[in-house]
Write a protein that holds these residues in place. Structure first.
Motif, PDB file in Angstrom:
ATOM      1  N   PHE A  20       0.916  -1.204   0.041  1.00 16.81           N
ATOM      2  CA  PHE A  20       0.001   0.106   0.186  1.00 16.81           C
ATOM      3  C   PHE A  20       1.140   1.362  -0.012  1.00 16.81           C
ATOM      4  CE2 PHE A  20      -2.204   3.273   2.634  1.00 16.81           C
ATOM      5  CZ  PHE A  20      -3.398   3.365   1.543  1.00 16.81           C
ATOM      6  N   SER A  84     -10.411  -1.770  -4.512  1.00 21.55           N
ATOM      7  CA  SER A  84     -10.409  -0.371  -5.268  1.00 21.55           C
ATOM      8  C   SER A  84      -9.615   0.533  -4.176  1.00 21.55           C
ATOM      9  CB  SER A  84     -11.669  -0.008  -5.567  1.00 21.55           C
ATOM     10  OG  SER A  84     -12.202  -0.992  -6.577  1.00 21.55           O
ATOM     11  N   TYR A  85     -10.121   0.537  -3.011  1.00 23.40           N
ATOM     12  CA  TYR A  85      -9.427   1.419  -2.038  1.00 23.40           C
ATOM     13  C   TYR A  85      -8.184   1.270  -1.905  1.00 23.40           C
ATOM     14  CZ  TYR A  85     -14.251   2.388  -0.350  1.00 23.40           C
ATOM     15  OH  TYR A  85     -15.702   2.973  -0.047  1.00 23.40           O
ATOM     16  N   PHE A  86      -7.539   0.007  -1.937  1.00 24.75           N
ATOM     17  CA  PHE A  86      -5.968  -0.407  -1.883  1.00 24.75           C
ATOM     18  C   PHE A  86      -5.500   0.404  -3.102  1.00 24.75           C
ATOM     19  CE2 PHE A  86      -2.697  -3.221  -3.155  1.00 24.75           C
ATOM     20  CZ  PHE A  86      -1.761  -3.054  -2.187  1.00 24.75           C
ATOM     21  N   ILE A  87      -5.947   0.275  -4.015  1.00 23.93           N
ATOM     22  CA  ILE A  87      -5.492   0.661  -5.454  1.00 23.93           C
ATOM     23  C   ILE A  87      -5.415   2.305  -5.399  1.00 23.93           C
ATOM     24  CG2 ILE A  87      -5.693   0.762  -7.980  1.00 23.93           C
ATOM     25  CD1 ILE A  87      -6.470  -1.898  -7.885  1.00 23.93           C
ATOM     26  N   PHE A  88      -6.679   2.851  -4.843  1.00 19.95           N
ATOM     27  CA  PHE A  88      -6.547   4.270  -5.020  1.00 19.95           C
ATOM     28  C   PHE A  88      -5.993   5.047  -3.942  1.00 19.95           C
ATOM     29  CE2 PHE A  88     -10.251   5.870  -7.745  1.00 19.95           C
ATOM     30  CZ  PHE A  88     -10.362   4.886  -8.667  1.00 19.95           C
ATOM     31  N   GLY A  89      -5.297   4.377  -2.910  1.00 18.35           N
ATOM     32  CA  GLY A  89      -4.710   4.925  -2.125  1.00 18.35           C
ATOM     33  C   GLY A  89      -5.467   5.289  -0.610  1.00 18.35           C
ATOM     34  N   GLU A  90      -6.343   4.327  -0.438  1.00 25.66           N
ATOM     35  CA  GLU A  90      -7.466   4.907   0.870  1.00 25.66           C
ATOM     36  C   GLU A  90      -7.347   3.522   1.561  1.00 25.66           C
ATOM     37  OE1 GLU A  90     -11.402   5.477  -0.550  1.00 25.66           O
ATOM     38  OE2 GLU A  90     -12.064   5.581   1.488  1.00 25.66           O
ATOM     39  N   PRO A  91      -6.851   3.981   2.898  1.00 29.07           N
ATOM     40  CA  PRO A  91      -6.486   2.884   4.041  1.00 29.07           C
ATOM     41  C   PRO A  91      -7.535   2.170   4.462  1.00 29.07           C
ATOM     42  CG  PRO A  91      -6.315   5.003   4.935  1.00 29.07           C
ATOM     43  CD  PRO A  91      -6.723   5.342   3.401  1.00 29.07           C
ATOM     44  N   PHE A  92      -8.426   1.586   3.552  1.00 30.56           N
ATOM     45  CA  PHE A  92      -9.878   1.156   4.016  1.00 30.56           C
ATOM     46  C   PHE A  92     -10.213  -0.245   3.426  1.00 30.56           C
ATOM     47  CE2 PHE A  92     -14.638   1.750   4.945  1.00 30.56           C
ATOM     48  CZ  PHE A  92     -14.551   1.530   6.258  1.00 30.56           C
TER      49      PHE A  92
ATOM     50  N   PHE B  92      -9.705   8.080   6.682  1.00 26.90           N
ATOM     51  CA  PHE B  92      -9.220   8.706   5.671  1.00 26.90           C
ATOM     52  C   PHE B  92      -9.644  10.179   5.647  1.00 26.90           C
ATOM     53  CE2 PHE B  92      -9.785   9.488   0.775  1.00 26.90           C
ATOM     54  CZ  PHE B  92      -8.379   9.147   0.257  1.00 26.90           C
ATOM     55  N   ASN B 188      -3.854  12.111  -3.578  1.00 32.36           N
ATOM     56  CA  ASN B 188      -3.711  11.281  -4.273  1.00 32.36           C
ATOM     57  C   ASN B 188      -3.632  11.518  -5.772  1.00 32.36           C
ATOM     58  OD1 ASN B 188      -3.414   8.714  -2.504  1.00 32.36           O
ATOM     59  ND2 ASN B 188      -5.447   9.559  -1.638  1.00 32.36           N
ATOM     60  N   ARG B 191       0.334  12.313  -6.019  1.00 30.49           N
ATOM     61  CA  ARG B 191       0.998  11.271  -6.053  1.00 30.49           C
ATOM     62  C   ARG B 191       0.967  10.497  -7.007  1.00 30.49           C
ATOM     63  NH1 ARG B 191      -1.533   7.868  -0.636  1.00 30.49           N
ATOM     64  NH2 ARG B 191       0.390   6.854  -0.576  1.00 30.49           N
ATOM     65  N   ARG B 193      -1.803   8.230  -7.671  1.00 35.49           N
ATOM     66  CA  ARG B 193      -2.543   7.198  -7.329  1.00 35.49           C
ATOM     67  C   ARG B 193      -4.053   7.276  -8.160  1.00 35.49           C
ATOM     68  NH1 ARG B 193      -0.330   4.041  -2.644  1.00 35.49           N
ATOM     69  NH2 ARG B 193      -2.060   2.740  -2.610  1.00 35.49           N
ATOM     70  N   VAL B 194      -4.574   8.195  -8.632  1.00 44.24           N
ATOM     71  CA  VAL B 194      -5.554   8.552  -9.367  1.00 44.24           C
ATOM     72  C   VAL B 194      -5.191   9.725 -10.277  1.00 44.24           C
ATOM     73  CG1 VAL B 194      -7.389   7.765  -7.308  1.00 44.24           C
ATOM     74  CG2 VAL B 194      -6.934  10.046  -7.695  1.00 44.24           C
TER      75      VAL B 194
END
Lengths: 251, 251
Positions: A20, A84-92, B92, B188, B191, B193-194
């Protein structure tokens, strides 16, 4: 507490945590392969652990076909719930694992490797824990006081399904958010942060462990059509039991 | 790097982190007051720091009326950007702070106290950092390869605004999510990510710091109507600059 499983899930969580934070930029090829890369890494790690520790048991994982064995025990695994959260940079996102014996869930693990929140329950203890503390659902019973979450991403067709069926609740509750990782969403109902989570898309892997955690924290799960919960059916309505999300509906 | 500010934001982050994990259940009165309680705690802590460290400077905070002083310097503060996530149990949210001199942002801080991700930039360094590493926007230029985020919660009226204007992008991109904390959403993009974040509701406090971080990471901000960016106008379109989110639109 099943300490062997906990240790394995923590170790898998470290792999996920490193992934992550490491991924800050990636080219198109890596992006396209991101999902399978990390889902498969965790999948392989935990399946290898289960195979060596419980060679008789079956394993059902989101990432691979079921390994059927002679035992009445089956492990249901979701390597990353909330990819998707993992990929998008969201720690959830979380690792989710449930133990099923003779078609009944008897043990449940949901772990967020970033916050280190470990949700756990088993049949014999009849309560649910977050790390070392017991959790309970909230006492909120009125829609106007409630926080709700709905399982849609920003995709028009998916959103339409929720708007067609749940606009009244969205407008009447205190606040509603979209959430697309069922395991942690259901666990946040179990811990009393939100009163309800409604999801048309979640599958057995994402909800098997979390719905048992919710049950032992005082909450309730229903199938998405309001019928008795069967975690093998897609989707569900997960609530604190005090808030009746189907009140005033026909059927 | 402004080390004094960083130290103060880290200390404020510890208060916020403790609050996030501590609150597992709360009665109705506490729920209703949750927002003001933690927003105000962080607001007071950081304003007290700024007042003692920079007594000549003005302070603009989301939580209180502006304190105007003689200096041309103004601090723009958002104690919690993403308060709903904080309340709902989703890690988040961030503390956001920007330094403005003669109506121009010259220094920017965005800190997620749960993941310890600290985004930073200042005019003199002309690049953006996440913790100790430089960050850059992604190179993705095609909508079909892009990840996008949209600033709506699960509220029908808010969703309608985005569906009316952005359904094509939602359907054509690789994946789109709803995100309601503008500072981390814009970071994000910065950086890589999106590729883009579109928000009708974000205000100066949430976007002042993050849009400068995005700029120094190679990205671009526009007002929500496509006009030149003015961070005092509500809303915005934030992208990696390679992906043209307004392509093919009239006007």
């Amino acid at each position: 507490m099943n300490k062997k499983i906990r240790k394995a899930i923590h170790a898998a969580g470290m792999i996920l945590e490193q992934g992550f934070y490491k991924i800050q930029q990636y080219d198109e090829k890596e992006r396209l392969h991101l999902r399978s890369e990390y889902d498969l890494k965790i999948d392989l790690y935990l399946k290898h652990f289960l195979e060596s520790e419980y060679p008789e048991d079956s394993i059902f994982s989101e990432e691979s076909s079921e390994q059927k064995k002679s035992s009445k025990t089956r492990w249901i695994l979701d390597p990353i719930d909330g990819t998707s959260y993992f990929i998008f940079g969201e720690p959830f996102f979380s690792i989710s694992m449930a133990k099923e014996v003779s078609n009944k869930i008897v043990e449940a693990h949901v772990f967020n490797p970033i916050t280190k929140e470990y949700f756990y329950t088993e049949e014999s203890i009849d309560k649910s824990n977050l790390n070392n503390s017991e959790i309970r659902v909230s006492d909120v019973s009125k829609l106007k006081d409630s926080f709700l979450a709905f399982g849609f991403s920003a995709h028009p067709q998916k959103i339409k399904l929720y708007l067609d069926n749940w606009s009244f609740e969205m407008e009447s509750c205190k606040k509603a958010l979209p959430w697309i990782g069922p395991a942690l969403s259901i666990c946040n109902v179990a811990r009393g942060r939100v009163e309800g989570f409604i999801d048309y898309g979640c599958s057995m892997e994402g909800q098997a462990a979390a719905s048992f955690i919710l049950h032992n924290a005082g909450g309730v799960s229903l199938n998405i059509d309001g019928s008795s919960f069967d975690y093998e059916t897609k989707g569900g309505i997960f609530s604190n039991r005090k808030l009746n999300l189907l009140e005033g509906r026909s059927g």
